[in-house]
Design an enzyme around this catalytic site. Structure first.
Site, PDB file in Angstrom:
ATOM      1  N   HIS A  16      14.136 -52.771  10.427  1.00 22.64           N
ATOM      2  CA  HIS A  16      13.334 -51.778  11.155  1.00 22.64           C
ATOM      3  C   HIS A  16      13.939 -51.407  12.511  1.00 22.64           C
ATOM      4  O   HIS A  16      13.552 -50.401  13.100  1.00 22.64           O
ATOM      5  CB  HIS A  16      11.872 -52.244  11.279  1.00 22.64           C
ATOM      6  CG  HIS A  16      11.607 -53.213  12.368  1.00 22.64           C
ATOM      7  ND1 HIS A  16      11.425 -54.560  12.156  1.00 22.64           N
ATOM      8  CD2 HIS A  16      11.476 -53.035  13.704  1.00 22.64           C
ATOM      9  CE1 HIS A  16      11.198 -55.145  13.314  1.00 22.64           C
ATOM     10  NE2 HIS A  16      11.216 -54.254  14.258  1.00 22.64           N
TER      11      HIS A  16
ATOM     12  N   ASP B 123      12.533 -56.644   5.257  1.00 24.97           N
ATOM     13  CA  ASP B 123      12.963 -56.195   6.577  1.00 24.97           C
ATOM     14  C   ASP B 123      14.197 -56.979   7.035  1.00 24.97           C
ATOM     15  O   ASP B 123      14.104 -57.856   7.896  1.00 24.97           O
ATOM     16  CB  ASP B 123      11.794 -56.368   7.566  1.00 24.97           C
ATOM     17  CG  ASP B 123      12.051 -55.685   8.897  1.00 24.97           C
ATOM     18  OD1 ASP B 123      13.075 -54.995   9.024  1.00 24.97           O
ATOM     19  OD2 ASP B 123      11.213 -55.863   9.808  1.00 24.97           O
TER      20      ASP B 123
ATOM     21  N   GLY C  40      10.753 -56.227  21.110  1.00 27.42           N
ATOM     22  CA  GLY C  40      12.065 -56.532  21.679  1.00 27.42           C
ATOM     23  C   GLY C  40      12.645 -57.827  21.141  1.00 27.42           C
ATOM     24  O   GLY C  40      13.822 -58.104  21.300  1.00 27.42           O
TER      25      GLY C  40
ATOM     26  N   SER D  82      12.287 -58.452  17.900  1.00 23.26           N
ATOM     27  CA  SER D  82      12.586 -58.081  16.518  1.00 23.26           C
ATOM     28  C   SER D  82      14.035 -58.320  16.147  1.00 23.26           C
ATOM     29  O   SER D  82      14.926 -58.040  16.942  1.00 23.26           O
ATOM     30  CB  SER D  82      12.310 -56.593  16.311  1.00 23.26           C
ATOM     31  OG  SER D  82      10.976 -56.427  15.999  1.00 23.26           O
ATOM     32  N   GLY D  83      14.241 -58.774  14.938  1.00 24.87           N
ATOM     33  CA  GLY D  83      15.592 -59.003  14.443  1.00 24.87           C
ATOM     34  C   GLY D  83      16.142 -60.346  14.880  1.00 24.87           C
ATOM     35  O   GLY D  83      17.137 -60.823  14.353  1.00 24.87           O
TER      36      GLY D  83
HETATM   37  N1  ARG Z   1       8.331 -55.232  15.760  1.00 21.36           N
HETATM   38  C1  ARG Z   1       8.568 -55.922  16.974  1.00 21.36           C
HETATM   39  C2  ARG Z   1       9.912 -55.508  17.567  1.00 21.36           C
HETATM   40  O1  ARG Z   1      10.404 -54.461  17.199  1.00 21.36           O
HETATM   41  C3  ARG Z   1       8.403 -57.392  16.835  1.00 21.36           C
HETATM   42  C4  ARG Z   1       7.001 -57.731  16.711  1.00 21.36           C
HETATM   43  C5  ARG Z   1       6.738 -59.156  16.537  1.00 21.36           C
HETATM   44  N2  ARG Z   1       5.370 -59.311  16.815  1.00 21.36           N
HETATM   45  C6  ARG Z   1       4.720 -60.449  16.797  1.00 21.36           C
HETATM   46  N3  ARG Z   1       3.490 -60.459  17.149  1.00 21.36           N
HETATM   47  N4  ARG Z   1       5.316 -61.564  16.412  1.00 21.36           N
HETATM   48  O2  ARG Z   1      10.425 -56.073  18.499  1.00 21.36           O
END
Ligand code: ARG
Length: 458
Positions: A269, A314, A406, A408-409
């Site tokens: 994503h 993902d 932030g 993510s990944g």
């Molecule tokens: N989608 C988010 C990103 O792009 C990460 C979200 C993780 N959220 C959580 N509550 N663990 O950084």
């Protein structure tokens, strides 16, 4: 700096204008008093011309510095809005890069875009359970590999197939310690010569040596003496040396994990809406966020099964143009063996530079947080059908400690002899909210894809 200027301005313009004249007078006096001093100095010292030269040089350097900084910010601004067609020396709006239509006259806006990759076959080598028992796939069946006739060259070949070239190492595991599942079928190896370990195997009922092969293929995931991660603590990159920052136009955008000197595992994503490979770079080895000295990216490969609506599958991989130099602060994490068999409550660690509170800015210092694995059925009770088998949950039902925007990944790791990448930060509802633990891509479920990508793109 801004604060200083403000104070200066305020004190220089008092409310009572009558005092201004007085102030000026005082200033003038001060100036007059100083002048003779300077004159006397210049009379005594013949080095005035040197001072002039020095001042000129310093002024020129300062001006050049200011120009360079201005140029940098202007370049950044342009880069955040436009794609540069280097063949026709033309700018096109960013949204037109990688939109499936050539907008640069040379077509370079479509030449290097995020690619998709689907696995249509079974990657024929895997390591299983916490014993990392080597299994191969031959004639549609998985079987454990007997230690009979195994040589260091076999180790080399098998490790190479798994994408590892450094420190291949094998041990043997007694048949007694294997689960019934792992004792269903055995393979014996022939003499090496083939480039693949499965090409020369024969089915066996048991192993005459009484043991099978266990592989450790890399010096990955070392144990080191030792949050929008919410509720985390400051961390040092030396303790999490696989953590990288994925930067888009020099801006931290996502986390990622080195799994070899030139491959990074991250979330699919991260690339939604940003598909031009040249805009991405990878920054390893930094505790404090920075963009100086980042590595350029060669290829970005997204799991073809990735579904942006469901966040299913993902996972993505990035190939670096040049391998990183391994050192104390840069080192790959291990990929987990298949069926590691972690249970709810297992202690996992998530790291990243994400926001430390919902809607907050990203953190300048790397953060870490310990988050227990949440049992799949328990997490399904929270997220229902949104939770697919390609996902796992970690955190606390009562909230407070979690990954966030932030992160993510970035890596979710587990230690058992070495640190292993069991999850990749994927999504959540809010951050650290009670009742909504963080959701991670389940690496075990996509190991076949990860190994296939490395093999077919190296
Ligand atoms: N989608 C988010 C990103 O792009 C990460 C979200 C993780 N959220 C959580 N509550 N663990 O950084």
């Amino acid at each position: 700096m801004r604060t200083n200027i403000k104070i200066g301005e305020e004190s220089a313009s008092p409310l009572n204008p009558g005092r201004r004249a007085e102030n000026k007078a005082v200033k003038n006096k001060a100036v007059k008093k100083q002048r003779p001093r300077t004159d006397m100095r210049s009379q005594r010292k013949p080095g005035t011309s040197w001072r002039v030269i020095l001042i000129t040089i310093v002024s020129i350097l300062v001006i050049l510095g200011i120009l360079a900084v201005a140029a940098y910010f202007i370049a950044q601004l342009i880069e955040s809005k436009y794609f540069f067609c280097y063949k026709s020396l033309k700018f096109i709006p960013l949204a037109n890069a990688c939109n499936g239509k050539a907008d640069c006259s040379g077509g370079e806006d479509e030449s290097s875009c995020v690619a998709q990759f689907a696995t249509n076959s079974t990657f024929p080598v895997r390591l299983v359970s916490n014993l990392t028992v080597l299994q191969v796939y031959s004639g549609n069946m998985w079987g454990s590999v007997c230690a009979d006739g195994w040589t260091p060259q076999h180790t080399q070949v098998a490790c190479q197939q798994l994408g590892y070239t450094v420190n291949p190492y094998s041990t043997t595991v007694s048949l007694d310690s294997l689960s019934p599942e792992m004792k269903k079928l055995f393979y014996g190896v022939g003499t090496v010569g083939a480039r693949t370990i499965q090409s020369n195997v024969t089915i066996q009922n048991s192993c005459s040596s009484g043991s099978v092969i266990s592989l450790t293929c890399s010096n990955c995931g070392p144990e080191v003496p030792a949050s929008r991660i919410v509720g985390g603590q400051d961390a040092l990159i030396e303790n999490w040396p696989w953590q990288v920052s994925l930067q888009l136009g020099g801006q931290h955008t996502c986390g990622g994990s080195l799994v070899s000197p030139n491959w990074v595992v991250t979330a699919a994503h991260c690339f939604t809406g940003n598909k031009a490979v040249s805009r991405w770079s990878v920054m390893p080895g930094k505790t404090h966020m920075s963009s100086l000295g980042s590595y350029s990216v060669d290829k970005i490969i997204v799991n073809e099964a990735y579904n942006s609506e469901l966040s299913d599958y993902d996972l993505a991989m990035i190939r670096l143009s040049n391998p990183v130099t391994i050192g104390a602060s840069v080192r790959p994490v291990c990929l987990p063996p298949h069926q590691l068999g972690l249970r709810g409550g297992a202690s996992l660690v998530v790291t990243g530079w994400g926001s430390q509170q919902e809607e907050g800015p990203s953190s300048s210092t790397l953060q870490k947080a310990t988050v227990p694995l949440i049992d799949q059925t328990q997490c399904s009770a929270v997220y229902g059908a949104s939770l697919t088998p390609r996902m796992l949950c970690a955190g606390y039902i009562e909230g407070k400690v979690d990954a966030c925007q932030g992160d993510s990944g970035g890596p979710l790791v587990y230690f058992d002899g070495c640190w292993m990448l069991v999850g990749v930060v994927s999504w959540g509802i809010g951050c650290g909210k009670a009742g909504y633990p963080g959701v991670y891509s389940n690496v075990d479920q996509m190991l076949n894809w990860v190994y296939s990508v490395m093999q077919q793109n190296s």
